[in-house]
Write a protein that holds these residues in place. Structure first.
Motif, PDB file in Angstrom:
ATOM      1  N   TYR A 301       0.797  -1.243   0.000  1.00 29.80           N
ATOM      2  CA  TYR A 301       0.000   0.000   0.000  1.00 29.80           C
ATOM      3  C   TYR A 301       0.819   1.277   0.000  1.00 29.80           C
ATOM      4  CZ  TYR A 301      -3.442  -3.507   1.053  1.00 29.80           C
ATOM      5  OH  TYR A 301      -4.203  -4.637   1.003  1.00 29.80           O
ATOM      6  N   VAL A 302       2.120   1.179  -0.277  1.00 28.76           N
ATOM      7  CA  VAL A 302       2.897   2.405  -0.499  1.00 28.76           C
ATOM      8  C   VAL A 302       3.696   2.219  -1.789  1.00 28.76           C
ATOM      9  CG1 VAL A 302       3.056   3.287   1.834  1.00 28.76           C
ATOM     10  CG2 VAL A 302       4.675   1.557   1.068  1.00 28.76           C
ATOM     11  N   GLU A 303       4.240   3.337  -2.266  1.00 29.67           N
ATOM     12  CA  GLU A 303       4.859   3.308  -3.582  1.00 29.67           C
ATOM     13  C   GLU A 303       6.373   3.492  -3.431  1.00 29.67           C
ATOM     14  OE1 GLU A 303       6.296   4.158  -7.293  1.00 29.67           O
ATOM     15  OE2 GLU A 303       6.304   5.642  -5.695  1.00 29.67           O
ATOM     16  N   SER A 306       8.557   6.944  -3.581  1.00 30.44           N
ATOM     17  CA  SER A 306       8.423   7.771  -2.386  1.00 30.44           C
ATOM     18  C   SER A 306       9.326   7.250  -1.269  1.00 30.44           C
ATOM     19  CB  SER A 306       6.980   7.757  -1.892  1.00 30.44           C
ATOM     20  OG  SER A 306       6.139   8.309  -2.862  1.00 30.44           O
ATOM     21  N   LEU A 310      12.629   9.332   0.374  1.00 30.31           N
ATOM     22  CA  LEU A 310      12.726   9.634   1.808  1.00 30.31           C
ATOM     23  C   LEU A 310      13.960   8.954   2.401  1.00 30.31           C
ATOM     24  CD1 LEU A 310       8.960   9.502   2.865  1.00 30.31           C
ATOM     25  CD2 LEU A 310      10.386  11.528   2.531  1.00 30.31           C
ATOM     26  N   LYS A 375       4.688   6.785   7.740  1.00 36.32           N
ATOM     27  CA  LYS A 375       4.276   8.099   7.237  1.00 36.32           C
ATOM     28  C   LYS A 375       3.562   7.956   5.886  1.00 36.32           C
ATOM     29  CE  LYS A 375       6.108  12.362   5.362  1.00 36.32           C
ATOM     30  NZ  LYS A 375       7.077  13.427   5.391  1.00 36.32           N
ATOM     31  N   LEU A 376       4.161   7.156   4.975  1.00 34.29           N
ATOM     32  CA  LEU A 376       3.555   7.009   3.642  1.00 34.29           C
ATOM     33  C   LEU A 376       2.232   6.250   3.711  1.00 34.29           C
ATOM     34  CD1 LEU A 376       6.758   6.358   1.512  1.00 34.29           C
ATOM     35  CD2 LEU A 376       5.352   8.424   1.527  1.00 34.29           C
ATOM     36  N   ARG A 377       2.146   5.307   4.634  1.00 28.61           N
ATOM     37  CA  ARG A 377       0.872   4.584   4.775  1.00 28.61           C
ATOM     38  C   ARG A 377      -0.215   5.513   5.313  1.00 28.61           C
ATOM     39  NH1 ARG A 377       2.912  -1.462   6.717  1.00 28.61           N
ATOM     40  NH2 ARG A 377       3.240  -2.232   4.598  1.00 28.61           N
ATOM     41  N   ASP A 378       0.193   6.462   6.161  1.00 29.10           N
ATOM     42  CA  ASP A 378      -0.784   7.439   6.659  1.00 29.10           C
ATOM     43  C   ASP A 378      -1.343   8.283   5.522  1.00 29.10           C
ATOM     44  OD1 ASP A 378      -0.895   6.767   9.255  1.00 29.10           O
ATOM     45  OD2 ASP A 378       0.601   8.226   9.949  1.00 29.10           O
ATOM     46  N   ILE A 379      -0.487   8.541   4.514  1.00 28.53           N
ATOM     47  CA  ILE A 379      -0.941   9.348   3.366  1.00 28.53           C
ATOM     48  C   ILE A 379      -1.746   8.489   2.393  1.00 28.53           C
ATOM     49  CG2 ILE A 379      -0.173  10.815   1.448  1.00 28.53           C
ATOM     50  CD1 ILE A 379       2.322  11.467   2.972  1.00 28.53           C
ATOM     51  N   SER A 380      -1.499   7.193   2.369  1.00 28.27           N
ATOM     52  CA  SER A 380      -2.105   6.319   1.351  1.00 28.27           C
ATOM     53  C   SER A 380      -3.590   6.059   1.613  1.00 28.27           C
ATOM     54  CB  SER A 380      -1.359   4.982   1.318  1.00 28.27           C
ATOM     55  OG  SER A 380      -2.080   4.049   0.547  1.00 28.27           O
ATOM     56  N   PRO A 381      -4.453   6.242   0.605  1.00 31.00           N
ATOM     57  CA  PRO A 381      -5.884   6.002   0.806  1.00 31.00           C
ATOM     58  C   PRO A 381      -6.205   4.528   1.040  1.00 31.00           C
ATOM     59  CG  PRO A 381      -5.436   6.424  -1.522  1.00 31.00           C
ATOM     60  CD  PRO A 381      -4.151   6.653  -0.777  1.00 31.00           C
ATOM     61  N   PHE A 382      -5.324   3.638   0.597  1.00 29.58           N
ATOM     62  CA  PHE A 382      -5.642   2.209   0.685  1.00 29.58           C
ATOM     63  C   PHE A 382      -5.343   1.625   2.057  1.00 29.58           C
ATOM     64  CE2 PHE A 382      -4.477   2.876  -3.823  1.00 29.58           C
ATOM     65  CZ  PHE A 382      -5.752   2.787  -4.322  1.00 29.58           C
TER      66      PHE A 382
ATOM     67  N   PHE B  12       6.335  17.187  -1.076  1.00 28.96           N
ATOM     68  CA  PHE B  12       6.408  15.729  -0.891  1.00 28.96           C
ATOM     69  C   PHE B  12       6.793  15.394   0.557  1.00 28.96           C
ATOM     70  CE2 PHE B  12       9.594  12.147  -1.008  1.00 28.96           C
ATOM     71  CZ  PHE B  12       8.659  11.144  -0.867  1.00 28.96           C
ATOM     72  N   VAL B  18      -3.176  16.534   4.629  1.00 27.36           N
ATOM     73  CA  VAL B  18      -3.336  15.083   4.490  1.00 27.36           C
ATOM     74  C   VAL B  18      -4.501  14.624   5.351  1.00 27.36           C
ATOM     75  CG1 VAL B  18      -2.287  12.832   4.934  1.00 27.36           C
ATOM     76  CG2 VAL B  18      -0.888  14.710   4.063  1.00 27.36           C
ATOM     77  N   LEU B  33      -4.680   1.009  -7.221  1.00 29.92           N
ATOM     78  CA  LEU B  33      -3.422   0.374  -6.835  1.00 29.92           C
ATOM     79  C   LEU B  33      -2.706  -0.207  -8.041  1.00 29.92           C
ATOM     80  CD1 LEU B  33      -4.107  -1.599  -3.564  1.00 29.92           C
ATOM     81  CD2 LEU B  33      -2.188  -0.087  -3.980  1.00 29.92           C
ATOM     82  N   ARG B  40      -7.521  10.324  -3.312  1.00 27.67           N
ATOM     83  CA  ARG B  40      -8.864  10.513  -2.767  1.00 27.67           C
ATOM     84  C   ARG B  40      -8.920  11.932  -2.195  1.00 27.67           C
ATOM     85  NH1 ARG B  40     -10.316   6.173   1.508  1.00 27.67           N
ATOM     86  NH2 ARG B  40     -10.284   4.851  -0.343  1.00 27.67           N
ATOM     87  N   LYS B  57      -5.698  12.014   0.324  1.00 25.02           N
ATOM     88  CA  LYS B  57      -4.870  10.843   0.594  1.00 25.02           C
ATOM     89  C   LYS B  57      -4.380  10.333  -0.747  1.00 25.02           C
ATOM     90  CE  LYS B  57      -5.511   9.215   5.064  1.00 25.02           C
ATOM     91  NZ  LYS B  57      -5.385   8.017   5.898  1.00 25.02           N
ATOM     92  N   THR B  58      -3.094  10.088  -0.847  1.00 20.85           N
ATOM     93  CA  THR B  58      -2.522   9.675  -2.123  1.00 20.85           C
ATOM     94  C   THR B  58      -1.610   8.487  -1.955  1.00 20.85           C
ATOM     95  OG1 THR B  58      -2.674  11.842  -3.161  1.00 20.85           O
ATOM     96  CG2 THR B  58      -0.947  10.405  -3.971  1.00 20.85           C
ATOM     97  N   PHE B  59      -1.766   7.566  -2.896  1.00 21.15           N
ATOM     98  CA  PHE B  59      -0.823   6.465  -3.043  1.00 21.15           C
ATOM     99  C   PHE B  59      -0.069   6.762  -4.320  1.00 21.15           C
ATOM    100  CE2 PHE B  59      -0.280   2.571  -5.620  1.00 21.15           C
ATOM    101  CZ  PHE B  59       0.647   1.900  -4.844  1.00 21.15           C
ATOM    102  N   GLY B  60       1.235   6.920  -4.230  1.00 18.42           N
ATOM    103  CA  GLY B  60       1.969   7.204  -5.452  1.00 18.42           C
ATOM    104  C   GLY B  60       3.344   7.737  -5.172  1.00 18.42           C
ATOM    105  N   CYS B  61       3.972   8.188  -6.262  1.00 20.79           N
ATOM    106  CA  CYS B  61       5.354   8.631  -6.155  1.00 20.79           C
ATOM    107  C   CYS B  61       5.413  10.046  -5.577  1.00 20.79           C
ATOM    108  CB  CYS B  61       6.006   8.577  -7.528  1.00 20.79           C
ATOM    109  SG  CYS B  61       5.147   9.574  -8.731  1.00 20.79           S
ATOM    110  N   ALA B  62       6.613  10.570  -5.455  1.00 20.14           N
ATOM    111  CA  ALA B  62       6.819  11.883  -4.839  1.00 20.14           C
ATOM    112  C   ALA B  62       5.998  12.958  -5.555  1.00 20.14           C
ATOM    113  CB  ALA B  62       8.300  12.231  -4.870  1.00 20.14           C
TER     114      ALA B  62
END
Lengths: 393, 280
Positions: A301-303, A306, A310, A375-382, B12, B18, B33, B40, B57-62
C-alpha cells in the motif's frame, strides 16, 4: 550526513586497492600491448597477469577470457555471436526475468523472425525445468538463462540447466553479472559455454566486462577489427581497466567467504529486522536459493519511489522495482513475471549489500525505515481501507 | 534520479492537508493500486459555498503526493465555479514545474477535483458516452481528448506522459494517434508545412505562408518556453527580418539562437537559402 550504500546490484564503489593498481597505467605505462617496443612490452605482462586473475575467479583458462566494455556487450556478443553460427536455427530459449541486456535483445530478435520462448517463473521466482526440457527443439539455436536475478537475487540451478541443454547439443549462455564475485563459480565443474559479467559489480570501474567462452565453442565476434582477444573482440585493449578488473577479481576470490558469511549475516539481520518492525511486508523471491547480499521486500500500500526519496534524504541508497522509478509506467517485469500483486510490486525495495557495509549501516536502516513506511501509509488512501477491512473480520 | 523542483520536494516531504474529511460535501477518487497511483480528495463547503476545508490521501510517487498537496492549497477558499477552472497546468505551475514524464500526476489531481465537484453537485460523473482506449490503465477517449486539447499534445509519447494511456502493452497506440489526429484535425489536414518536392519552386505567396507557419508552429513555441519570443517584420525574397521580444531581446546568446535555431528551422521547412536578420 551519513551515507549508507546498499545498492550494490546497481553498481559498486571501486576498491581502493583496485584504483591504486590502475593509476600507473594512466601516465607511465601508457603503451599499446601490440607494440613491438618496450612500452608495449611493459603493459603486455601486466595484462597477462590480470587475465589469469580473472580466469581464476571463475575456474576458467586465461585463453577463455575475452575482455568487453560491459555486461550488456558480453550478453550481446554471446547471443548474436552464436546465432550467426547457426543460421538455419531460428529458436531461442530464455526467461521472463532476464536483465534488459538479454530480455530486450530477445524481443528485438523476435521482431526479426526468431521464435523466442520465455520460460516462466513461479511466485518464488523459480524455473520449472520440465518447461525448459519441453521447449528445446531441433530448431533451438541457443539457450540463455541468467545465473542470478538482479532484482530478487534468486539463483537458478545453472549446473542442472547446463546438463539439460548440453545433452541436446545446444549452446548455453548465462548472464553472470550478479553472480560473479558473490557466489563461488567454477567453469570446470559446470557445463556453461559462455558466461558474461561486468567489472563495476565487483568493485572494478564501469566500462569493463568479461565474456567467458569455453574452448571449442563456435563464436563470431561482435566487433570486427584487429587481432585483439584472439580475434574475438577487435579494439585496443583497455589496459588500465583490465588491470583494475584483474585486481578486483583477485580481491573477490579472497572475499568470497566473507561475502557468504558476514554479508549474508547482515542481509539476514536486515530482512528479519524489517519483517519484525513493519507489518504487511513480504519477501520477494526464493529465500533458499538466493545471493547472500540481496533482499527484495515489498511494503504493501505504499509506492517505491516515495520510499526511496525519503531514504535518500537520510543518506540511504537503495532501489525499487516500482513503475515510477524507472520512467516506465509499469512495475518491474521480474516481479510481474513472478505474479507479485500490484499492491506489493509498486512498493518493492531492493537492498543489495557489499563487504563495505557494516552492522551499523543495518542498524541505521532498521531505525530509519519503519517511520518512513508509517508516514507514507498514513498518506495512502488504501491503508486505512485495508486496516478497516481487516479489523471487521 | 528525477529532477524535482524544491517546491515539489517540499510538498512531498511536508505534504499539506493530508487526511479524509468525515461527512464531506464532495469526495472524488481516481486511480487505483494497479495503476501505481491513486488520489482521494474530500472537501467541505462553508455557508458561502466556498471550499473551506480540503484533505487528500494519495498512493503514489513523490510528484503524485506533491501534486495532491498543491491541489489542496489551490482550491482552498474557492467557490466550486472557481475551483473547476483549475487545470493540471495550474498544479504543475504551482510546483514550479514537473518532469514531463510525471505530468500525469498533475492530471490525476485535476481529475480527482472534477470528480469531487461532480459528487458535491450530485451529478453522475462522465455522463457522456466514453470508450476505454487504454486497457492497461483504464483511460477513456474523453480523458485523452481533454489532455490533448488542454496541454497541446501532438505525440503518443506526450499523451502517455500526461495520462499514462499507452504506457503498458502499447496496443492502443494507433487509437491514440487517431484521437490526436481528430483533435487537431483541421490543422493536420492542411499540408502547409509539407516542403515541396525538390526542384519544385514555391510561389512568393506559398513561401511567405510557409515561413509564417513555421515560425508559429515550430519556432515560437520553443522560444516561449524560455520566456522569449520574436515577431516577423518583413520578408524580402529569402531574407527574413524579425524583431526579438521577451527574454530574447536582451539575451546574450540571441545571435546564436537566431542562426542555429531559427534560421536552421526555416531552412529545414522552407528553403535552403533563407537567412534571418534582426530588424535595425
Amino acid at each position: 550526513m551519513r551515507t549508507v550504500y546498499v545498492d550494490n546490484n546497481a553498481t559498486t564503489q571501486v576498491a581502493p586497492e583496485v584504483f591504486e593498481v590502475m593509476k600507473p597505467f594512466f601516465h607511465d605505462l601508457y603503451g599499446n600491448p601490440s607494440s613491438m617496443h618496450f612500452k608495449g612490452g611493459e603493459v603486455q605482462k601486466t595484462s597477462v597477469e590480470a587475465r589469469e586473475k580473472v580466469a581464476d575467479l571463475i575456474g576458467a583458462s586465461p585463453d577463455e577470457i575475452v575482455f568487453t566494455s560491459c555486461g550488456t556487450e558480453g550478453d550481446n556478443a554471446a547471443i548474436r555471436g552464436t546465432l550467426e553460427n547457426y543460421p538455419g536455427k531460428r529458436h531461442i530459449i530464455s526467461t521472463r526475468v532476464e536483465h534488459p541486456a538479454v530480455w530486450t535483445l530477445c524481443k528485438y530478435l523476435e521482431k526479426r523472425g526468431y521464435r523466442v520462448t520465455m520460460l516462466s517463473v513461479d511466485r518464488e521466482g523459480r524455473l520449472d525445468l520440465d518447461e525448459l526440457r519441453a521447449a528445446i527443439s531441433d530448431n533451438t539455436a541457443l539457450v540463455s538463462i541468467m545465473y542470478a536475478n538482479n532484482e530478487t537475487g534468486v539463483t537458478f540451478p545453472i549446473e542442472e540447466i547446463g546438463q539439460i541443454v548440453k545433452s541436446r547439443g545446444i549452446p548455453f549462455h548465462t548472464d553472470g553479472v550478479q553472480a560473479v564475485g558473490k557466489i563461488p563459480l567454477d567453469m570446470k565443474r559446470i557445463t556453461v559455454d559462455m558466461l558474461s559479467f561486468s567489472g563495476h559489480k565487483v568493485h572494478a570501474p564501469k566500462g569493463i566486462g568479461v565474456l567467458y567462452i569455453r574452448r571449442g565453442t563456435k563464436f563470431s565476434p561482435l566487433l570486427i577489427g584487429g587481432h585483439q582477444e584472439k580475434g574475438r573482440r577487435g579494439g585496443t585493449e583497455n589496459i588500465p581497466y583490465i588491470v583494475g578488473l584483474g585486481k578486483a577479481c583477485q580481491l573477490a576470490a579472497r572475499h568470497l567467504e566473507e561475502e557468504n558469511n558476514r554479508v549474508r549475516f547482515m542481509r539476514d539481520k536486515l530482512e528479519q529486522g524489517l519483517l519484525e518492525r513493519i507489518p504487511d511486508t513480504l519477501v520477494n523471491g526464493d529465500r533458499e536459493h538466493r545471493l547472500p547480499n540481496t533482499v527484495s521486500l515489498s511494503f504493501e500500500y505504499v509506492e517505491g519511489e516515495s520510499i526511496l526519496l525519503l531514504l535518500s534524504n537520510l543518506g540511504i541508497c537503495a532501489s525499487s522495482g516500482s513503475a515510477c522509478t524507472s520512467g516506465s509506467l509499469e512495475p518491474s517485469h521480474v516481479l510481474r513475471a513472478m505474479g507479485i500483486p500490484f499492491t506489493a510490486a509498486h512498493g518493492s525495495i531492493r537492498f543489495s549489500l557489499s563487504i563495505y557495509n557494516t552492522e551499523e549501516d543495518i542498524d541505521y536502516i532498521l531505525e530509519q525505515l519503519p517511520p518512513i513506511i508509517e508516514k507514507l501509509r498514513d498518506i495512502s488512501p488504501f491503508w486505512r481501507d485495508y486496516i478497516k477491512a481487516s479489523s471487521k473480520q | 534520479m528525477w529532477d524535482y523542483t524544491e517546491k515539489v520536494k517540499d510538498h512531498f516531504v511536508n505534504p499539506r492537508n493530508v487526511g479524509e474529511i468525515d461527512d464531506p460535501d464532495g469526495i472524488g477518487e481516481v486511480g487505483s493500486l494497479a495503476c501505481g497511483d491513486a488520489l482521494r480528495l474530500s472537501f467541505k463547503l462553508d455557508e458561502d459555498r466556498r471550499i473551506n476545508d480540503v484533505k487528500f490521501k494519495t498512493f503514489g510517487c513523490a510528484s503524485a503526493i506533491a501534486s495532491s498537496s498543491a491541489l489542496t492549497e489551490l482550491v482552498k477558499g474557492k467557490t466550486l465555479e472557481q475551483a473547476e477552472k483549475i487545470t493540471n497546468n495550474d498544479i504543475a505551475k504551482y510546483l514550479g514545474g514537473l518532469p514531463e514524464e510525471k505530468m500525469h500526476c498533475s492530471v490525476m489531481g485535476r481529475e480527482a477535483l472534477a470528480a469531487a465537484i461532480a459528487n458535491c453537485r450530485g451529478e453522475e460523473r462522465e455522463k457522456e458516452e466514453f470508450e476505454i482506449v487504454c486497457n492497461c490503465f483504464g483511460i477513456s477517449d474523453r480523458e485523452i481528448e481533454r489532455a490533448v486539447k488542454e496541454n497541446n499534445l501532438h505525440t503518443v509519447e506526450q499523451v502517455t506522459h500526461y495520462t499514462k494511456a499507452g504506457g503498458g502493452c502499447e496496443g492502443c497506440h494507433p487509437k491514440i494517434r487517431d484521437i490526436i489526429a481528430k483533435v487537431w484535425g483541421e490543422k493536420e489536414e492542411t499540408p502547409v508545412l509539407a516542403k515541396p518536392a525538390k526542384g519544385k519552386k514555391l510561389t512568393n505567396i506559398q513561401r511567405m505562408r510557409l515561413i509564417e507557419e513555421t515560425l508559429e508552429r515550430e519556432i515560437k513555441p520553443a522560444l516561449r518556453q524560455d520566456g522569449g519570443d520574436l515577431e516577423l517584420i518583413d520578408i524580402e525574397g529569402s531574407r527574413v527580418i524579425v524583431a526579438l521580444r521577451g527574454t530574447c531581446s536582451f539575451c546574450p546568446s540571441a545571435d546564436f539562437t537566431l542562426k542555429q535555431y531559427v534560421e536552421a528551422k526555416l531552412k529545414e521547412f522552407v528553403t535552403d537559402d533563407i537567412t534571418v536578420e534582426v530588424e535595425e
